[in-house]
Scaffold this motif. Structure first.
Motif, PDB file in Angstrom:
ATOM      1  N   GLN A  18       0.833  -1.201   0.000  1.00 11.11           N
ATOM      2  CA  GLN A  18       0.000   0.000   0.000  1.00 11.11           C
ATOM      3  C   GLN A  18       0.871   1.256   0.000  1.00 11.11           C
ATOM      4  O   GLN A  18       0.607   2.207  -0.748  1.00 11.11           O
ATOM      5  N   ALA A  19       1.908   1.262   0.833  1.00 10.64           N
ATOM      6  CA  ALA A  19       2.786   2.427   0.906  1.00 10.64           C
ATOM      7  C   ALA A  19       3.533   2.633  -0.411  1.00 10.64           C
ATOM      8  O   ALA A  19       3.590   3.752  -0.943  1.00 10.64           O
ATOM      9  N   ALA A  20       4.095   1.550  -0.958  1.00 10.70           N
ATOM     10  CA  ALA A  20       4.860   1.658  -2.200  1.00 10.70           C
ATOM     11  C   ALA A  20       3.963   1.997  -3.380  1.00 10.70           C
ATOM     12  O   ALA A  20       4.291   2.862  -4.207  1.00 10.70           O
ATOM     13  N   GLY A  21       2.809   1.310  -3.455  1.00 11.86           N
ATOM     14  CA  GLY A  21       1.888   1.584  -4.554  1.00 11.86           C
ATOM     15  C   GLY A  21       1.399   3.015  -4.533  1.00 11.86           C
ATOM     16  O   GLY A  21       1.317   3.678  -5.582  1.00 11.86           O
ATOM     17  N   GLY A  22       1.072   3.518  -3.344  1.00  5.94           N
ATOM     18  CA  GLY A  22       0.612   4.891  -3.243  1.00  5.94           C
ATOM     19  C   GLY A  22       1.661   5.887  -3.702  1.00  5.94           C
ATOM     20  O   GLY A  22       1.351   6.859  -4.409  1.00  5.94           O
ATOM     21  N   GLU A  23       2.900   5.651  -3.298  1.00  3.34           N
ATOM     22  CA  GLU A  23       3.990   6.545  -3.705  1.00  3.34           C
ATOM     23  C   GLU A  23       4.175   6.551  -5.220  1.00  3.34           C
ATOM     24  O   GLU A  23       4.373   7.600  -5.837  1.00  3.34           O
ATOM     25  N   LEU A  24       4.080   5.384  -5.834  1.00  5.95           N
ATOM     26  CA  LEU A  24       4.246   5.294  -7.279  1.00  5.95           C
ATOM     27  C   LEU A  24       3.076   5.953  -8.017  1.00  5.95           C
ATOM     28  O   LEU A  24       3.266   6.630  -9.028  1.00  5.95           O
ATOM     29  N   MET A  25       1.880   5.762  -7.516  1.00  7.94           N
ATOM     30  CA  MET A  25       0.718   6.393  -8.142  1.00  7.94           C
ATOM     31  C   MET A  25       0.781   7.919  -8.013  1.00  7.94           C
ATOM     32  O   MET A  25       0.452   8.649  -8.957  1.00  7.94           O
ATOM     33  N   ASP A  26       1.227   8.400  -6.872  1.00  9.21           N
ATOM     34  CA  ASP A  26       1.320   9.839  -6.658  1.00  9.21           C
ATOM     35  C   ASP A  26       2.337  10.481  -7.584  1.00  9.21           C
ATOM     36  O   ASP A  26       2.243  11.680  -7.890  1.00  9.21           O
ATOM     37  N   SER A  27       3.326   9.682  -8.036  1.00 13.52           N
ATOM     38  CA  SER A  27       4.334  10.223  -8.948  1.00 13.52           C
ATOM     39  C   SER A  27       3.988   9.959 -10.409  1.00 13.52           C
ATOM     40  O   SER A  27       4.834  10.129 -11.295  1.00 13.52           O
ATOM     41  N   GLY A  28       2.725   9.532 -10.672  1.00 15.07           N
ATOM     42  CA  GLY A  28       2.247   9.445 -12.045  1.00 15.07           C
ATOM     43  C   GLY A  28       2.347   8.107 -12.727  1.00 15.07           C
ATOM     44  O   GLY A  28       2.107   8.007 -13.928  1.00 15.07           O
ATOM     45  N   HIS A  29       2.668   7.047 -11.995  1.00 21.44           N
ATOM     46  CA  HIS A  29       2.746   5.724 -12.614  1.00 21.44           C
ATOM     47  C   HIS A  29       1.342   5.166 -12.857  1.00 21.44           C
ATOM     48  O   HIS A  29       0.481   5.242 -11.983  1.00 21.44           O
ATOM     49  N   THR A  30       1.152   4.617 -14.028  1.00 17.72           N
ATOM     50  CA  THR A  30      -0.157   4.060 -14.389  1.00 17.72           C
ATOM     51  C   THR A  30      -0.228   2.556 -14.167  1.00 17.72           C
ATOM     52  O   THR A  30      -1.282   1.957 -14.348  1.00 17.72           O
TER      53      THR A  30
END
Length: 346
Positions: free
Chosen positions: A229-241
């Motif tokens: 959850q922490a890693a996925g959220g960080e990646l999504m916040d930086s624009g990863h689809t």
């Protein structure tokens, strides 16, 4: 007795006459049919007749990590089934944080006079841990087999999933769906499987765009739902689809992160797991994942160990098993990265 025979016949999918022949130890029944009837006895809770009980060839230790990750019980089941088929009695040792350590389990198993030990994702997979514990076992002549965590310096057969192929399968799938901003949620890189996945991911990104910095696409965390959850959220916040996760549990955490941001999976963000743990096909949405061939790996590990126990030396080269991409509902066509970022920040 008639009811018992019928129950067993229905469970095994054979006739009552066949069940009778197996129970009486008569010839004329195939090996597979005999196994089906014996399995029916076990499933229905009947005690096997004395003449049908397999004499134990010996004890074999099986040490696995904590069982909260469903892939470890699956691997343990595969190894135990293969051992039982060969007449060995497995002694399952499961670890938990703050509980009995691998070394303590080994001492216990040695006291029980085991003929060999299978280590699944143990200290051998941790590059910061000493391999001296395994050298001591081998110096005693005890056969051991390592699963998922090859170390060249250990005198033992090794069985692993090909982590590089796993990453390539995930990236190829996501790229075919139009994703360009793909992130990796990975566990601590001191572990050999994580290190291999990271190396394959980095190499693939550099081949695609040598000017890109692979580190901006990677978040290191724990192999847990919370870590995902922490890693996925960080990646999504930086624009990863899209997010490739190092375990199914992490992938479930990444899906949770998407939903907490108002993002839909797979409409806004695609998520890929790793393991294909039992029941993972029934999540919401059903998880696209990379399947570890746990049955084949368990059988290979036991085959190698039994050969070593019988005095036949097995090659020390690592036996790599090809994983399989299982496409389900958590991956879909890419949306523009800017759209996902805006939605996540809304």
């Amino acid at each position: 007795m008639r009811t018992r025979l019928k129950d067993l016949a229905d469970q095994a999918g054979v006739s009552t006459a066949t069940v009778s022949r197996v129970l009486n130890g008569k010839a004329g029944v195939s090996s597979q049919t005999r196994k089906s009837v014996l399995a029916a006895l076990d499933v229905l809770g009947y005690e096997r007749p004395e003449k049908l009980r397999t004499r134990s060839e010996g004890l074999v230790g099986l040490i696995v990590p904590e069982l909260t990750n469903p892939v470890f019980p699956a691997l343990a089941q595969s190894v135990e089934n293969s051992l039982a088929e060969r007449g060995f009695t497995p002694l399952l040792c499961t670890q938990s944080p703050g509980g009995t350590t691998e070394d303590e389990y080994v001492e216990m198993l040695l006291e029980h006079g085991v003929d060999g030990i299978v280590f699944v994702s143990g200290r051998h997979a941790d590059t910061t841990a000493s391999n001296e514990r395994y050298h001591r076992l081998r110096s005693r002549g005890l056969p051991i087999v390592l699963v998922n965590g090859y170390s060249e310096g250990i005198d033992a057969p090794a069985v692993s999933t090909d982590d590089s192929v796993a990453v390539e399968l995930a990236l190829r799938h996501l790229t075919s769906l139009g994703h360009r901003e793909i992130g990796l949620a990975i566990g601590p890189d001191r572990y050999i499987p994580a290190r291999r996945k990271l190396a394959a991911f980095t190499a693939a990104l550099r081949r695609r765009d040598p000017s890109d910095d692979p580190s901006r696409h990677v978040v290191t965390t724990l192999f847990t739902v919370e870590g995902g959850q922490a890693a996925g959220g960080e990646l999504m916040d930086s624009g990863h689809t899209a997010v490739v996760c190092a375990s199914d549990l992490m992938a479930l955490g990444a899906i949770r992160a998407a939903r907490s941001r108002g993002l839909a999976v797979p409409d806004d963000v695609s998520v890929v797991g790793f393991d294909d743990s039992p029941l993972i096909a029934f999540t919401d949405p059903p998880l696209t994942t990379i399947r570890q061939p746990v049955v084949s790996m368990g059988e290979a590990a036991v085959s190698a160990l039994v050969s070593e126990i019988s005095g036949t030396r097995v090659p020390r080269s690592e036996l790599l098993f090809h994983p399989e991409l299982i496409v389900r509902g958590s991956t879909g066509a890419a949306r523009p990265a800017a759209t996902v970022t805006e939605a996540a920040r809304a």
